[in-house]
Design a protein around this motif. Structure first.
Motif: not given
Ligand SMILES: *Cc1c(COP(=O)(O)O)cnc(C)c1O
Length: 305
Positions: A125-133
């Motif tokens: 499960a990934i956050s938007e912040k992790a996806l951007q990173a």
């Protein structure tokens, strides 16, 4: 990362193998992640070299469950942009866990524990912040490339041949969990864990987890009396009763054994498990009091819903 036990160590080893530099904070293997250390490390890291705080939610080698919301709160107090990554492999669907609500950036799960399936599925499960990173991350990505998966998933596909049978199994596992209701599932595991600890205490043995706030509802690790070998006890139990318990891993090999009570588990399964251990303790000549199974059964009978 925190050396909460064997699985945290394996995760560290993987990170190192991928070329990452890891600040691995030691513990005594009887406690979870310390939020104060998280805050202190992040406050000291003025240049933001730390990219992620990584925690194993339920440390399967020790039966210690780290509290994740205080870790998030410590990160927020430090005002540091690091991501929060959590291994929920042995807690997911057995112990309450909230990816979004607790502000976790990457949650790692697998099929083979609380989801009651064979091994083979890895879940993120990934956050938007992790996806951007991940878009600017320099590490090589292929198997772990979220973008390829997300793109294919949009039209209902996978970027490779998916483990179809396991996905059907996952669908059924989720139906089973929803039928029982997640709060009931978590309460069932809490109750079996409490019954197990009562048995351990009545045997006169000690639970490895040192802080009652961090007791695991997935499994209970039990310390052997000084001078007795846990592996020999488990060998006796396996030979005599055909029951396989968890051995001590890494630093605690031979010193502890582990009673699993996660996933598909009920009162009589626990009663059988504890009976086998109690008979095994007798056969192995270990000093203990024969009151453990009775104490657990009394608690189970008193707390029937
Ligand atoms: C089981 C488990 C894993 C994964 O183990 P594998 O044998 O590598 O699949 C990772 N972390 C925790 C906490 C686990 O319990």
């Amino acid at each position: 990362m925190f050396e909460t036990g064997h699985f945290a160590t394996l995760w560290r080893n993987m990170a190192v193998a991928l070329g990452l530099e890891v600040d691995f904070v030691p513990t005594d293997w009887r406690h979870g992640v310390d939020p104060e250390v998280v805050e202190q490390k992040l406050v000291e890291d003025k240049g933001h070299r730390i990219k992620s705080v990584m925690a194993v939610h339920n440390e399967t080698s020790t039966g210690v469950t780290s509290k994740i919301p205080p870790v998030r709160a410590a990160m927020d107090r430090a005002g540091h942009p690091a991501l929060l990554m959590v291994d929920t492999i042995s807690s997911l669907a057995s112990i309450d866990y909230r990816h979004q609500e607790w502000g976790v950036d990457v949650t790692v799960g697998c099929s083979q524990k609380g989801l009651m399936l064979p091994p083979g599925l890895g879940l993120n499960a990934i956050s938007e912040k992790a996806l951007q990173a991940s878009k600017s991350a320099k590490l090589p990505q292929s198997f772990w490339d979220w973008e390829a998966m997300l793109t294919a998933n949009k039209i209902g596909f996978f970027p490779y041949t998916p483990a179809t049978n396991l996905l059907y199994g996952l669908q059924e596992a989720i139906h089973m969990l929803e039928e029982e209701g997640l709060p009931n599932v978590f309460a069932r595991h809490d109750r079996h864990a409490e019954a197990t600890r009562r048995a351990v205490q009545a045997w006169g043995l000690e639970v490895l987890c040192a802080d009652p706030q961090e007791y695991s509802s997935s499994l209970t690790a039990v310390m052997m009396p000084e001078g007795y070998d846990a592996d020999a006890l488990l060998d006796t139990i396996l030979k005599k009763f055909d029951m396989c318990l968890g051995i001590g891993l890494g630093k605690v090999k031979g010193k502890i054994f582990r009673i699993g009570h996660l996933g598909h588990f009920n009162d009589l399964m626990l009663a059988g498990t504890l009976s086998g251990i109690e008979m095994g303790l007798s056969l192995a000549g270990i000093p203990f009091s024969k009151a453990g199974t009775a104490a657990a059964l009394e608690y189970l009978a008193d707390t029937l819903g």
